[in-house]
Scaffold this motif. Structure first.
Motif, PDB file in Angstrom:
ATOM      1  N   UNK A   1     -19.337  36.084   2.079  1.00  0.00           N
ATOM      2  CA  UNK A   1     -20.163  34.474   3.359  1.00  0.00           C
ATOM      3  C   UNK A   1     -19.260  33.186   3.302  1.00  0.00           C
ATOM      4  N   UNK A   2     -19.982  32.208   2.239  1.00  0.00           N
ATOM      5  CA  UNK A   2     -19.454  31.151   2.050  1.00  0.00           C
ATOM      6  C   UNK A   2     -18.421  30.996   2.447  1.00  0.00           C
ATOM      7  N   UNK A   3     -17.246  32.118   1.825  1.00  0.00           N
ATOM      8  CA  UNK A   3     -15.318  31.181   2.362  1.00  0.00           C
ATOM      9  C   UNK A   3     -15.312  31.222   3.665  1.00  0.00           C
ATOM     10  N   UNK A   4     -16.254  32.885   4.269  1.00  0.00           N
ATOM     11  CA  UNK A   4     -15.811  32.846   5.864  1.00  0.00           C
ATOM     12  C   UNK A   4     -16.417  31.483   6.726  1.00  0.00           C
ATOM     13  N   UNK A   5     -17.647  31.001   6.199  1.00  0.00           N
ATOM     14  CA  UNK A   5     -18.476  29.498   6.355  1.00  0.00           C
ATOM     15  C   UNK A   5     -17.453  28.366   6.378  1.00  0.00           C
ATOM     16  N   UNK A   6     -16.308  28.761   5.110  1.00  0.00           N
ATOM     17  CA  UNK A   6     -14.677  27.366   4.896  1.00  0.00           C
ATOM     18  C   UNK A   6     -14.223  27.802   6.251  1.00  0.00           C
ATOM     19  N   UNK A   7     -13.845  28.540   5.753  1.00  0.00           N
ATOM     20  CA  UNK A   7     -12.760  29.171   7.136  1.00  0.00           C
ATOM     21  C   UNK A   7     -13.298  28.271   8.127  1.00  0.00           C
ATOM     22  N   UNK A   8     -14.529  28.589   8.395  1.00  0.00           N
ATOM     23  CA  UNK A   8     -14.825  28.615  10.027  1.00  0.00           C
ATOM     24  C   UNK A   8     -15.660  26.836  10.444  1.00  0.00           C
ATOM     25  N   UNK A   9     -15.199  25.939   9.222  1.00  0.00           N
ATOM     26  CA  UNK A   9     -15.812  25.012   9.233  1.00  0.00           C
ATOM     27  C   UNK A   9     -17.092  24.127   9.410  1.00  0.00           C
ATOM     28  N   UNK A  10     -17.725  25.293   8.785  1.00  0.00           N
ATOM     29  CA  UNK A  10     -19.045  24.774   8.457  1.00  0.00           C
ATOM     30  C   UNK A  10     -19.623  23.558   7.601  1.00  0.00           C
ATOM     31  N   UNK A  11     -20.279  22.716   8.780  1.00  0.00           N
ATOM     32  CA  UNK A  11     -20.532  21.757   7.421  1.00  0.00           C
ATOM     33  C   UNK A  11     -21.465  21.793   6.815  1.00  0.00           C
ATOM     34  N   UNK A  12     -20.993  21.117   5.860  1.00  0.00           N
ATOM     35  CA  UNK A  12     -21.336  21.022   3.691  1.00  0.00           C
ATOM     36  C   UNK A  12     -22.578  21.759   3.805  1.00  0.00           C
ATOM     37  N   UNK A  13     -23.659  20.464   5.016  1.00  0.00           N
ATOM     38  CA  UNK A  13     -25.032  20.634   3.711  1.00  0.00           C
ATOM     39  C   UNK A  13     -25.619  21.500   4.945  1.00  0.00           C
ATOM     40  N   UNK A  14     -25.247  22.036   6.337  1.00  0.00           N
ATOM     41  CA  UNK A  14     -25.624  23.105   6.651  1.00  0.00           C
ATOM     42  C   UNK A  14     -25.747  24.258   6.091  1.00  0.00           C
ATOM     43  N   UNK A  15     -24.583  24.109   5.786  1.00  0.00           N
ATOM     44  CA  UNK A  15     -23.858  25.569   4.515  1.00  0.00           C
ATOM     45  C   UNK A  15     -24.120  25.545   3.048  1.00  0.00           C
ATOM     46  N   UNK A  16     -24.638  24.948   2.987  1.00  0.00           N
ATOM     47  CA  UNK A  16     -25.848  24.453   1.636  1.00  0.00           C
ATOM     48  C   UNK A  16     -26.734  25.515   1.915  1.00  0.00           C
ATOM     49  N   UNK A  17     -27.817  24.330   3.337  1.00  0.00           N
ATOM     50  CA  UNK A  17     -29.345  25.560   3.151  1.00  0.00           C
ATOM     51  C   UNK A  17     -29.122  26.394   3.626  1.00  0.00           C
ATOM     52  N   UNK A  18     -28.356  27.451   4.123  1.00  0.00           N
ATOM     53  CA  UNK A  18     -27.819  28.412   4.569  1.00  0.00           C
ATOM     54  C   UNK A  18     -27.716  29.460   3.584  1.00  0.00           C
ATOM     55  N   UNK A  19     -26.799  29.122   2.568  1.00  0.00           N
ATOM     56  CA  UNK A  19     -26.870  29.149   1.534  1.00  0.00           C
ATOM     57  C   UNK A  19     -28.088  29.712   0.584  1.00  0.00           C
ATOM     58  N   UNK A  20     -28.282  28.462   0.831  1.00  0.00           N
ATOM     59  CA  UNK A  20     -29.472  28.052  -0.806  1.00  0.00           C
ATOM     60  C   UNK A  20     -31.069  29.551  -0.040  1.00  0.00           C
ATOM     61  N   UNK A  21     -31.152  28.927   1.230  1.00  0.00           N
ATOM     62  CA  UNK A  21     -31.640  30.762   2.124  1.00  0.00           C
ATOM     63  C   UNK A  21     -31.622  31.614   1.192  1.00  0.00           C
ATOM     64  N   UNK A  22     -30.760  32.292   1.181  1.00  0.00           N
ATOM     65  CA  UNK A  22     -30.267  33.877   1.262  1.00  0.00           C
ATOM     66  C   UNK A  22     -30.334  33.846  -0.461  1.00  0.00           C
ATOM     67  N   UNK A  23     -29.906  32.397  -1.431  1.00  0.00           N
ATOM     68  CA  UNK A  23     -30.275  33.043  -2.431  1.00  0.00           C
ATOM     69  C   UNK A  23     -31.821  32.801  -3.222  1.00  0.00           C
ATOM     70  N   UNK A  24     -32.470  31.891  -2.074  1.00  0.00           N
ATOM     71  CA  UNK A  24     -33.783  32.103  -2.665  1.00  0.00           C
ATOM     72  C   UNK A  24     -34.698  33.327  -2.727  1.00  0.00           C
ATOM     73  N   UNK A  25     -34.482  33.724  -1.052  1.00  0.00           N
ATOM     74  CA  UNK A  25     -35.082  34.575  -0.817  1.00  0.00           C
ATOM     75  C   UNK A  25     -34.748  36.558  -1.169  1.00  0.00           C
ATOM     76  N   UNK A  26     -33.412  36.249  -1.853  1.00  0.00           N
ATOM     77  CA  UNK A  26     -32.736  37.656  -2.953  1.00  0.00           C
ATOM     78  C   UNK A  26     -33.899  37.246  -4.104  1.00  0.00           C
ATOM     79  N   UNK A  27     -34.055  36.018  -4.637  1.00  0.00           N
ATOM     80  CA  UNK A  27     -34.167  35.585  -6.420  1.00  0.00           C
ATOM     81  C   UNK A  27     -36.192  36.395  -5.842  1.00  0.00           C
TER      82      UNK A  27
END
Length: 246
Positions: free
Chosen positions: A110-136
């Motif tokens: 998912x993270x790599x796909x965001x890179x390829x899609x050109x998602x803004x770094x801060x937006x990418x960080x928020x989305x991935x951190x939410x996933x980590x937080x919820x899984x934890x």
């Protein structure tokens, strides 16, 4: 295979059985169907009332991590991220597109796909951190199932002992039954305290450790992917991520 966990559970059983034999109680004194029903079945009943179905199901999905935690090689992962940063510098972020489908881990994919899609770094960080937080959060709730079992079991052991003593009191007229009855009553206490301190609480602690380790690895992945998105030098990325090895 986590050899420490395996050794721990073998030593726990050896300590319990060996201690009983050395104290002269014998192995047979550790077996009591009544104590098993009151303490073990009672603990399971309490945890079923205590826990949401999804959390209970997740708890028994991850309990195997005690002996076989998810595979993790942070050094190899750092090398992989550095390699991606080199590809991105030479070919641009679109050059990573071929790497996406090669990843078995859904989070990494998912993270790599965001890179390829050109998602803004801060937006990418928020989305991935939410996933980590919820899984934890979900996994820690599952680990606390065993922690709660470790709280209930000793109390149910006391209940079993009291019930056993009640049965003994009914046979005061027959002294021949008193010794055996009292011994059987305290077997429930052994079940409760031993299962809590040699099984349930250690399992909960080990699972929490594995979960925090997994979250730490994902945080490292996020930092690496964000650094690639921001075009940082691969050497700087490697130096930054090496901090996660300790």
């Amino acid at each position: 295979m986590d050899k420490l966990s395996l050794t721990g559970i073998v030593l726990a059983l050896a300590a319990l059985v060996g201690g009983s034999v050395l104290k002269g109680a014998g192995i047979a004194s550790l077996w009591s169907p009544a104590a098993f029903v009151i303490v073990i079945i009672g603990t399971i009943a309490a945890i079923l009332l205590h826990t949401a179905p999804a959390v209970f199901k997740r708890a028994f999905q991850i309990v195997g991590w005690v002996f076989s935690p998810p595979a993790s090689d942070r050094e190899e992962l750092i090398n992989q991220i550095v390699e991606w940063s080199n590809i991105a510098r030479r070919q641009g972020l679109l050059g990573l597109e071929s790497q996406v489908t090669r990843q078995d881990d859904a989070f990494l994919r998912k993270g790599l796909q965001m890179l390829v899609d050109g998602v803004e770094p801060e937006q990418m960080r928020r989305m991935l951190e939410i996933e980590v937080e919820q899984q934890e959060k979900h996994d820690l709730a599952a680990a606390r199932v065993f922690e709660s079992m470790g709280i209930y079991a000793p109390t149910l052991g006391i209940i079993g002992a009291v019930l056993g003593l009640i049965a003994v009191m009914k046979n005061l007229a027959d002294p021949s039954k008193l010794g055996h009855g009292i011994a059987a009553a305290f077997t429930a206490t052994i079940y409760g305290i031993a299962s809590a301190n040699l099984l349930f609480l250690p399992i909960a602690a080990k699972l929490k450790s594995v979960i925090h380790g997994s979250s730490g690895e994902r945080e490292m992945i996020i930092e690496g992917l964000i650094a690639i998105a921001q075009g940082e030098n691969p050497r700087n990325i490697e130096s930054k991520l090496n901090g996660y090895l300790h």
